[in-house]
Design an enzyme around this catalytic site. Structure first.
Site, short mmCIF file in Angstrom:
data_model
loop_
_atom_site.label_atom_id
_atom_site.label_comp_id
_atom_site.label_asym_id
_atom_site.label_seq_id
_atom_site.Cartn_x
_atom_site.Cartn_y
_atom_site.Cartn_z
N CYS A 45 0.67 -1.14 0.20
CA CYS A 45 -0.27 0.04 -0.07
C CYS A 45 0.93 1.27 0.05
CB CYS A 45 -0.87 0.08 1.29
SG CYS A 45 -0.15 0.19 2.89
N CYS A 48 3.14 1.61 3.17
CA CYS A 48 4.31 1.06 2.82
C CYS A 48 5.26 1.77 2.14
CB CYS A 48 3.93 -0.50 2.24
SG CYS A 48 3.06 -1.72 3.14
N ASP A 448 0.49 -29.02 -9.88
CA ASP A 448 1.75 -28.94 -8.72
C ASP A 448 1.07 -29.20 -7.24
OD1 ASP A 448 4.31 -28.65 -7.41
OD2 ASP A 448 3.38 -26.64 -6.87
N ASP A 632 8.15 -24.58 -11.04
CA ASP A 632 6.96 -24.91 -11.70
C ASP A 632 7.06 -23.85 -12.93
OD1 ASP A 632 5.61 -26.91 -10.29
OD2 ASP A 632 5.04 -24.98 -8.85
#
Length: 732
Positions: A45, A48, A448, A632
């Site tokens: 945000c 932050c 996965d 992955d």
């Protein structure tokens, strides 16, 4: 917002009131000193941003700090001698997790100017269209002679600069295609606009009754609307290969004659001794020669549990050292590391998937030459028949305008936008416009395990079997460890309101566990073999008090919400399901049995997953890969289409076509159903556009449609296609 220690730079809280001053200040700061790039994975945000910038600029030697919330990165301009190691602890004290990024390895991320450019051109065309339409009303109402000519010239004064600016994307793309000796959709578009303008100027100069400036600007506006919708749904993030490169450690601690020196990773060579502190990421592939610790390999292998590490063990770049300092001898550096090879694997997979040809492009290959031939034959036919250049040009312009691919251009983006909105309400974000077309063809789904079908976090399951005294002791010892099992145990006991026991001399033994003194006795929490216990089949941590037998705390990786529902729905839909995991065989087999998955494979490396998916694709399958980890990423890029949760690593999210915004996995099955409906609507739109051309083209060829009527018919077909697309949005 950027805090700059320069008197010439100032900015208001809501916007950058002095961007020029800020740029000047940044350039001045960059003349000397150093630039540091930091990754901030937990910021979310504006608060932050302000907190990070405040903490950074308060540090000695820092000149400026800028935080990019979208990329979750901070760029710091500082004096020579200031390093990331000086700034990361300051951010940690302020409550922000930070990691150093190698600014040289990160490709510069450009602002999305293309979308804003299209929107601006569309706005100009729309404004001009409305004004020219108002002037045209006077002509349609019966204005004659000099009054009509005046309105035509005023319309020309508005339309010509608007078209010259707004239609540039079509003109430039068409010119580029012609220079390369090929045709594309922009060639007939540009010809239609140019002919409408030329015909209108000719009619106006000859004091003709009709001019078609309104048709030209309306044509430009509708085409730009389709182009902008297409751009909006095609917005593609940075390459996953770049994100993988960002994980490569920029600096390392090398040992020379027993002394430590901090050097760039580029300076390392095979055979160098490298020290990796707890919490650090491996900068190279190597073999441990000294130290004991535990490694977090989850990003590379998907293993949920830390792996015990000691002398003689091989490690890979990107793995995280958890508990104790390690010294390793480099066996592969730079482009030879496993992490760099994975990045190359992802880049190759991405380029292969980019060869997918969308439905609209397939239609365009036949459409563009057909339109040119038809317009040219119409012009020649009428010129031979009537001998009137003016009439022939008007009819050729009408044919080009009435066949202009507005409906064809809107057929895909209109449906994609509607489907994207519907899926967004279900918690799925579409990143690539062609993802819906590819998703509709899926017949095989690969999941996965860790972080996808499961939550990826250990959870104690037998706390009710332990006494309050045991739980109190376990919490006290667990709070003294950074081990994932210890953290999970401490949180679970604290949630029950049980206070930690008062212990002394708490000490973490790397690779083993934690020990302390309690009421004069030694207490330990850690591995079964360290405490003389027999390890069971489940994941366990053991608590031992001198004079008593050790007791186990069992853990499990809980299922992600909606996992069972998603698997059941996909099975009912006739899809073939696979479970691929880098985790050990026992937990993978247990999860497969629980979900009823008969085809599964454990202990797979990233290249194994990508190779297996490529094998399935080569056999004719259309694979949907659902995964979240770094291991992955190559598989996500190699699959026909891919989905990753929003909680996934940045590289996995970037490599995927669709992002699952919430924690619920059940919308995955819904996404396939919506994709099938969307593809059906796209085919319907193509049929509508074809029907429109079958009816309208003969009318234009025989001379019954002026360019103005052609523009109105083209607009009607575009609206019809858009309304058909909105049917998808309304079907919840």
């Amino acid at each position: 917002m950027t805090t700059l220690h320069a008197p010439a730079a100032s900015a208001c809280p809501a916007c950058s009131a002095a961007p020029a001053a800020a740029e000047i200040a940044e350039r001045r700061a960059a003349r000397d000193g150093t630039r540091i790039a930091l990754s901030l994975p937990k910021i979310h945000c504006a608060g932050c941003i302000a907190g990070v910038e405040r903490a950074l600029t308060a540090e000695p030697g820092v000149r400026s700090a800028r935080v990019n919330l979208t990329l979750k990165r901070a760029t710091v301009e500082a004096d020579d001698g200031v390093t990331a190691a000086d700034l990361i602890p300051a951010l940690a004290r302020a409550g922000y997790e930070a990691h150093e990024l190698d600014a040289g390895a990160l490709a510069a991320t450009e602002t999305d100017r293309a979308g804003r450019d299209l929107l601006m051109r569309m706005a100009v065309a729309g404004f001009a269209m409305m004004n020219v339409m108002l002037l045209s009303i006077a002509v349609w109402s019966g204005a004659e002679g000099p009054t009509r000519d005046l309105f035509h010239w005023v319309s020309a004064a508005i339309a010509l600069p608007a078209i010259a600016f707004s239609a540039q994307p079509f003109f430039l793309n068409a010119w580029g295609a012609l220079r390369a000796g090929r045709l594309n959709m922009d060639v007939p578009i540009s010809l239609a606009i140019a002919l409408a303008v030329v015909t209108s100027l000719w009619e106006t100069a000859l004091s003709g009754e009709h001019a078609y400036f309104d048709a030209a600007v309306a044509l430009t506006f509708f085409l730009l609307a389709g182009r902008w919708l297409d751009h909006r749904t095609r917005a593609v993030a940075r390459s996953a290969a770049e994100e993988l490169a960002a994980l490569e450690v920029p600096r390392a601690t090398r040992l020379r004659d027993g002394a430590e020196e901090t050097v760039s990773v580029a300076e390392l060579a095979v055979g160098d001794l490298i020290r990796v502190k707890p919490g650090g990421r491996m900068p190279v592939d190597g073999v441990i020669v000294e130290g004991a610790s535990e490694l977090d390999r989850s990003l590379l292998t998907g293993e949920t549990l830390p792996v015990r590490a000691g002398p003689g063990m091989a490690v890979s770049a990107g793995e995280v050292n958890l508990t104790g300092p390690l010294t390793l001898r480099a066996t592969a550096v730079g482009e030879e590391t496993s992490l760099h090879r994975m990045a190359e694997l992802v880049a190759v997979a991405e380029s292969g998937r980019a060869n997918y040809t969308p439905l609209a492009d397939k239609a365009a290959k036949l459409y563009a030459p057909g339109v040119h031939i038809l317009a040219g034959l119409s012009f020649l036919g009428w010129l031979i028949w009537s001998g009137d250049m003016r009439v022939s040009l008007n009819i050729a312009a009408a044919v080009l305008i009435i066949t202009c691919p507005c409906a064809l251009g809107l057929a895909v983006p209109a449906v994609t936008t509607a489907a994207s909105g519907r899926l967004f309400r279900k918690g799925l974000l579409i990143k690539d416009a062609t993802a819906l077309e590819r998703l509709a063809a899926v017949d095989t789904v690969v999941f996965d395990k860790t972080g996808t079908l499961t939550a990826g976090a250990p959870e104690p399951v037998n706390l009710d079997d332990r006494t309050e005294a045991e739980l109190s002791l376990a919490r006290a010892l667990a709070e003294g460890s950074a081990h994932p099992l210890s953290k999970a145990l401490a949180q679970a006991v604290a949630a029950r309101g049980i206070a930690a026991a008062r212990v002394e001399d708490v000490q973490e033994i790397p690779g083993h566990g934690t020990e302390a003194r309690w009421q004069g006795r030694r207490v330990r929490l850690g591995r079964a073999d360290w405490l003389g216990a027999q390890q069971g089949e489940t994941t366990e941590a053991w608590l031992a008090v001198d004079g008593k037998a050790p007791v186990p705390f069992a853990f499990t990786d809980r299922l992600r919400e909606g996992a069972e529902e998603a698997v059941a729905a996909l099975k009912a839909d006739g899809k073939r399901l696979f479970l691929f995991s880098g985790d050990a065989e026992a937990p993978v087999a247990a999860l497969a049995t629980r979900l009823g998955l008969t085809e599964w494979q454990a202990a797979m490396r990233p290249e194994d997953k990508a190779a297996r998916i490529a094998e399935l694709e080569a056999g004719g399958a259309h694979v949907l890969m659902v995964g979240d980890g770094l291991n992955d990423t190559a598989a996500l890029a190699a699959a026909h289409v891919s989905i990753s949760p929003a909680s996934a690593l940045d590289a996995a999210r970037v490599a995927s076509d669709i992002v699952l915004l919430g924690g619920d996995l059940s919308p995955v099955a819904d996404a396939i159903a919506v994709a099938r409906s969307a593809t059906k609507r796209i085919h319907e739109n193509f049929r509508l556009a074809t029907l429109y051309n079958v009816i309208a083209v003969p009318i234009a060829v025989v001379g019954w449609a002026t360019p103005l009527v052609a523009a109105l018919a083209m607009s009607a077909s575009s609206i019809t296609v858009s309304l058909n697309a909105l049917r998808l949005k309304g079907r919840a």
